[in-house]
Design an enzyme around this catalytic site. Structure first.
Site, PDB file in Angstrom:
ATOM      1  N   HIS A 101       0.764  -1.146   0.017  1.00 54.38           N
ATOM      2  CA  HIS A 101       0.003   0.023   0.103  1.00 54.38           C
ATOM      3  C   HIS A 101       1.072   1.142  -0.033  1.00 54.38           C
ATOM      4  CE1 HIS A 101       0.827  -1.273   4.337  1.00 54.38           C
ATOM      5  NE2 HIS A 101       0.431   0.317   4.491  1.00 54.38           N
ATOM      6  N   HIS A 103       0.968   5.255   1.376  1.00 56.41           N
ATOM      7  CA  HIS A 103       0.580   6.104   1.883  1.00 56.41           C
ATOM      8  C   HIS A 103       0.480   7.639   1.392  1.00 56.41           C
ATOM      9  CE1 HIS A 103       0.421   3.873   6.143  1.00 56.41           C
ATOM     10  NE2 HIS A 103       1.350   3.417   5.324  1.00 56.41           N
TER      11      HIS A 103
END
Length: 137
Positions: A101, A103
């Protein structure tokens, strides 16, 4: 492929409700449930990849384009003063959920500096040795 035991797979695929701010066939972008700043979001691939080492290069390229698009949009809408785009790989690097992922962290003047490190200094022999080892041929 999805990992049925992965919370980010469930978030990315709508199995758990989120505050979704963008979605396409490959990704869902959601507001982080424990944000570092106002507007902190996560780009989540819908397929499961534990980290940067596993995700296909084509998807990494799409993540880069999407992170730029989202940062521009979020800066315009939120009026932030700067932006951090962060991606951690491995526990020692701060990765706590082992689903790749990115940020997206809007930054505002006057808030705490959360991504600062103390610069190191190495002698020329060490730097030359590192450069030699890392040289891509």
């Amino acid at each position: 492929m999805r990992d049925e035991n992965c919370i980010f797979c469930k978030l990315a695929n709508g199995d758990i409700p989120t505050r979704t701010i963008f979605e396409d066939e490959d990704f869902r972008v959601i507001l982080d449930a424990s944000p570092a700043s106002k507007g902190h979001a996560l780009i989540l691939p819908k397929e499961h990849y534990a980290n940067l080492y596993e995700i296909p290069e084509e998807l990494v390229a799409k993540v880069a384009k999407l992170s730029k698009r989202m940062a521009i949009h979020m800066t315009e809408v939120l009026g932030c003063d700067g932006f951090n785009i962060v991606q951690n790989n491995g526990e020692v690097a701060g990765q706590t959920v082992f689903h790749y992922h990115m940020h997206l962290i809007p930054r505002y003047k006057g808030e705490e500096d959360m991504l600062h490190w103390k610069p190191n200094s190495f002698d020329d022999a060490i730097m030359d040795g590192i450069a030699k080892k890392l040289e891509v041929k």
